[in-house]
Design an enzyme around this catalytic site. Structure first.
Site, short mmCIF file in Angstrom:
data_model
loop_
_atom_site.label_atom_id
_atom_site.label_comp_id
_atom_site.label_asym_id
_atom_site.label_seq_id
_atom_site.Cartn_x
_atom_site.Cartn_y
_atom_site.Cartn_z
N CYS A 1 -3.96 -5.94 2.18
CA CYS A 1 -3.30 -4.89 2.97
C CYS A 1 -2.23 -4.18 2.14
CB CYS A 1 -2.69 -5.52 4.23
SG CYS A 1 -1.60 -4.44 5.15
N CYS B 1 1.23 -3.79 3.70
CA CYS B 1 1.93 -5.08 3.72
C CYS B 1 2.73 -5.29 2.45
CB CYS B 1 0.93 -6.23 3.89
SG CYS B 1 0.00 -6.23 5.43
#
Length: 317
Positions: free
Chosen positions: A74, A77
């Site tokens: 991700c 993230c």
């Protein structure tokens, strides 16, 4: 989609009982010699399913626990995680940051109803509270944390953890340095909060001129542009026009914007996918482009975006 700017604790059940339980846990820890000063390094912990009750639920009776649901693949993230770690140190024990890898802890992801990552929750006195989903500017995150901490103290008596001053001075877990665009991004977020949508749009664009792939700036710009578009709309008239004229592309686009601002993500996406299916030429392209813009607002990792991309591909090809 974004930081809410407020922590809704109205739904927390039996707050009095939860507070009493938290006080009992703290008193028992004190009797057993616990509750001493902690090092800055211990303010950020990795948590798995096996240790969740001990490391999150039980600790939430001493300090608010902020949970960062993330994954290695991700990209947002990778932007949000270091920022939250830096804030955990900056806040000096007022909250504990628990990082949960969703790929390794699918059951926790399901229990929290995670639809997309990064997703951030808090647990206070055993009660789980959603904070925000997706990347967000530091100023907005700080505002949410400030309110979380205030409510945790006022309603549950959670005053945080004492941090070892000597260890903090030695920099056991140094703060992540500010990124090159943090000041510009914070200014943009403040403009957005103040309702200066034009200023926010320009500030985010300034970042993207130098760093076209900056995820925080892309998200902020998409949000600011969406709010700018709906600012002058008559919601009742737009919805009536969209209902009465399903082939009116402009009405459907405006209604989709209102759907998204109102939190009806699937309705917004479904409306535009159907509009793409029903139209051709410039009308179809206008609906398709707006749908892609709304994807940016929600975030590419969100499962609703993934589903809508698949639906769009079906009607296009």
């Amino acid at each position: 989609m974004s930081v809410s700017g407020a922590v809704d604790l109205a739904a927390v059940k039996a707050a009095g009982e939860a507070k009493a339980k938290a006080e009992q846990v703290r008193a028992e820890a004190a009797r057993q010699g616990g509750g001493g000063a902690v090092s800055p390094a211990s303010l950020v912990i990795d948590v798995d399913e096996a240790g969740f009750e001990r490391d999150v639920l039980m600790r939430s009776n001493e300090v608010p626990v902020v949970i960062d649901f993330w994954a290695e693949w991700c990209e947002p993230c990778k932007q949000l995680g270091p920022l939250l770690e830096r804030l955990a140190v900056d806040y000096n024990g007022r909250f504990l940051l628990a990082k949960i890898d969703v790929d390794a802890n699918q059951m926790l992801m399901q229990q929290f109803g995670i639809q997309g990552i990064p997703a951030v929750f808090a647990v206070v006195a055993g009660q789980a509270l959603p904070l925000f989903q997706g990347a967000a500017p530091e100023a907005q995150i700080r505002a949410t944390l400030d309110q979380l901490i205030q409510v945790a103290e006022d309603r549950f008596g959670l005053t945080g953890l004492a941090v070892d001053a000597d260890a903090a001075a030695e920099g056991v877990r140094p703060a992540v340095p500010a990124g090159p665009y943090d000041a510009l991004l914070e200014a943009a977020a403040q403009a957005l909060d103040a309702g200066d949508l034009g200023g926010a749009v320009q500030a985010y664009k300034n970042v993207l001129v130098d760093d076209p792939t900056n995820p925080e700036a892309k998200l902020g710009l998409a949000q600011a542009e969406l709010l700018s578009r709906v600012q002058g709309l008559d919601a009742q008239q737009v919805r009536k026009s969209a209902a009465d004229n399903p082939d009116d592309v402009r009405a459907q686009i405006d209604a989709a914007d209102l759907d998204l601002v109102g939190g009806h993500v699937n309705d917004a996406f479904g409306r535009l996918v159907e509009t793409v299916r029903r139209t051709a030429g410039e009308d179809r392209d206008a609906a398709r482009v707006r749908l892609l813009e709304l994807f940016e607002v929600v975030g590419a990792e969100d499962s609703r975006v993934t589903a809508a991309r698949t639906a769009l591909a079906r009607v296009l090809f």
